[in-house]
Design an enzyme around this catalytic site. Structure first.
Site, PDB file in Angstrom:
ATOM      1  N   HIS A  73       3.043  12.034  67.277  1.00 32.69           N
ATOM      2  CA  HIS A  73       3.431  11.295  65.968  1.00 32.69           C
ATOM      3  C   HIS A  73       4.776  10.803  66.147  1.00 32.69           C
ATOM      4  O   HIS A  73       5.266   9.928  65.352  1.00 32.69           O
ATOM      5  CB  HIS A  73       3.543  12.244  64.799  1.00 32.69           C
ATOM      6  CG  HIS A  73       4.575  13.221  64.691  1.00 32.69           C
ATOM      7  ND1 HIS A  73       4.519  14.620  65.295  1.00 32.69           N
ATOM      8  CD2 HIS A  73       5.907  13.162  64.145  1.00 32.69           C
ATOM      9  CE1 HIS A  73       5.573  15.164  64.999  1.00 32.69           C
ATOM     10  NE2 HIS A  73       6.364  14.387  64.580  1.00 32.69           N
ATOM     11  N   ASP A 118      -1.423  16.922  68.787  1.00 36.39           N
ATOM     12  CA  ASP A 118       0.179  16.205  68.726  1.00 36.39           C
ATOM     13  C   ASP A 118       0.993  16.227  69.870  1.00 36.39           C
ATOM     14  O   ASP A 118       1.952  17.080  69.776  1.00 36.39           O
ATOM     15  CB  ASP A 118       0.961  16.773  67.338  1.00 36.39           C
ATOM     16  CG  ASP A 118       1.810  15.966  66.789  1.00 36.39           C
ATOM     17  OD1 ASP A 118       2.087  14.891  67.306  1.00 36.39           O
ATOM     18  OD2 ASP A 118       2.867  16.359  66.036  1.00 36.39           O
ATOM     19  N   GLN A 204      13.097  17.694  60.562  1.00 39.61           N
ATOM     20  CA  GLN A 204      12.884  16.423  60.738  1.00 39.61           C
ATOM     21  C   GLN A 204      13.958  16.115  61.770  1.00 39.61           C
ATOM     22  O   GLN A 204      15.196  16.453  61.730  1.00 39.61           O
ATOM     23  CB  GLN A 204      12.946  15.563  59.654  1.00 39.61           C
ATOM     24  CG  GLN A 204      14.454  15.274  59.005  1.00 39.61           C
ATOM     25  CD  GLN A 204      14.270  15.879  57.612  1.00 39.61           C
ATOM     26  OE1 GLN A 204      14.005  16.922  57.535  1.00 39.61           O
ATOM     27  NE2 GLN A 204      15.101  15.246  56.731  1.00 39.61           N
ATOM     28  N   GLY A 205      13.604  15.162  62.887  1.00 42.30           N
ATOM     29  CA  GLY A 205      14.472  14.996  63.964  1.00 42.30           C
ATOM     30  C   GLY A 205      14.175  16.087  65.280  1.00 42.30           C
ATOM     31  O   GLY A 205      14.603  15.729  66.410  1.00 42.30           O
ATOM     32  N   ASP A 206      13.739  17.123  64.911  1.00 45.73           N
ATOM     33  CA  ASP A 206      13.223  17.933  65.984  1.00 45.73           C
ATOM     34  C   ASP A 206      11.877  17.827  66.498  1.00 45.73           C
ATOM     35  O   ASP A 206      11.648  18.353  67.731  1.00 45.73           O
ATOM     36  CB  ASP A 206      13.251  19.581  65.331  1.00 45.73           C
ATOM     37  CG  ASP A 206      14.533  20.277  65.196  1.00 45.73           C
ATOM     38  OD1 ASP A 206      15.393  19.706  65.833  1.00 45.73           O
ATOM     39  OD2 ASP A 206      14.636  20.995  64.296  1.00 45.73           O
ATOM     40  N   SER A 207      11.148  16.897  66.011  1.00 47.86           N
ATOM     41  CA  SER A 207       9.724  16.503  66.533  1.00 47.86           C
ATOM     42  C   SER A 207       9.606  16.379  67.867  1.00 47.86           C
ATOM     43  O   SER A 207      10.481  15.708  68.372  1.00 47.86           O
ATOM     44  CB  SER A 207       9.122  15.305  65.528  1.00 47.86           C
ATOM     45  OG  SER A 207       8.903  15.650  64.378  1.00 47.86           O
TER      46      SER A 207
END
Length: 258
Positions: A73, A118, A204-207
């Site tokens: 993603h 993912d 968020q931003g760790d993805s």
């Protein structure tokens, strides 16, 4: 609260990054208010040398010295792509010694449609002379306590962190995780980790960043890829990670084509 707002992939807008631990008040009819960061500590320079920061607001790990493993993603598809910059070799993103390399190609997991699968690979314009992070090829290490790390948001909707942070999260069984997420979870393709009371989590931003632990020889091995969760560090909602061992063969085959 609308489920779409509460459950999100853990990517960030360009320029935003991750943290690894935040605490939130319990859910209410309005968005839970963020509390001060807890549970995360700064990683030492060189502690996780395979960690990569990607310019679209995601994390990743060096699968080979020229290929980054991240989340599907985080990218928009497969093909030639020179728009991504990978930053490596530092815990301080503002360090003058940071290694920055552009991408050349992206391979998104075949069949990815926003649920499960993912993972993605990013080929770099040149190799980065740093250690790589081996991935698990069996479920043998899908238990115990894991380490997560990243530069992402310290609260929901927050901005990036300058320094790499790390935290530990315990394994959560599929059965327990499904009590939180129901049919949104894809058992066999995803693995969960976190504390029942919340307080420590990726955000968020760790993805795309790795979830890892020590193998039987005491070496780091990647067992998960940061994928999604309901908010960040909320009680009763563990983080959800791509189960790397499920896709190990596919990742190896895909890497050979880049």
């Amino acid at each position: 609260m609308n489920k779409l707002l509460r459950t999100f992939k853990r990517c960030a807008a360009a320029g935003a990054v991750i943290l690894a631990a935040i605490s939130l008040q319990p859910l209410s009819s309005a968005q839970a208010a963020p509390q001060p960061v807890v549970g995360g500590t700064r990683a030492a320079q060189g502690e996780f040398p395979w960690m990569v920061r990607l310019s679209m607001g995601c994390g990743g790990a060096l699968y080979t010295q020229q290929i980054v493993l991240t989340a599907a993603h985080c990218v928009s598809g497969s093909g030639n792509n020179t728009s991504i910059t990978a930053t490596a070799g530092v815990v301080d993103l503002q360090s003058a010694s940071a290694i920055k390399v552009k991408s050349t190609k992206v391979l998104q997991a075949p069949g990815y449609n926003g649920k499960g699968k993912d993972w993605a690979l990013i080929k770099l314009a040149r190799p980065i002379n740093l250690p790589t992070l081996p991935i698990a090829t069996t479920t043998a290490y899908n238990s115990g306590t894991f380490t997560v790390a990243g530069w992402g948001a310290a609260r929901e909707g927050g901005s990036q962190q300058r320094y790499l942070l790390k935290a530990q999260v315990p394994f959560v069984s599929d059965a327990s995780c499904q009590q939180s997420y129901g049919n949104d979870l894809v058992p066999g393709e995803e693995i969960c980790a976190g504390y029942a009371q919340g307080g420590v989590d990726t955000c968020q931003g760790d993805s795309g960043g790795p979830m890892f632990r020590k193998d039987n020889a005491g070496a780091w091995i990647q067992v998960g890829i940061v994928s999604w969760g309901e908010g960040c560090a909320r009680p009763g909602y563990p983080g959800v990670y791509t189960e790397v061992s499920t896709f190990a063969a596919a990742i190896k085959s895909a890497a050979a084509t880049l």
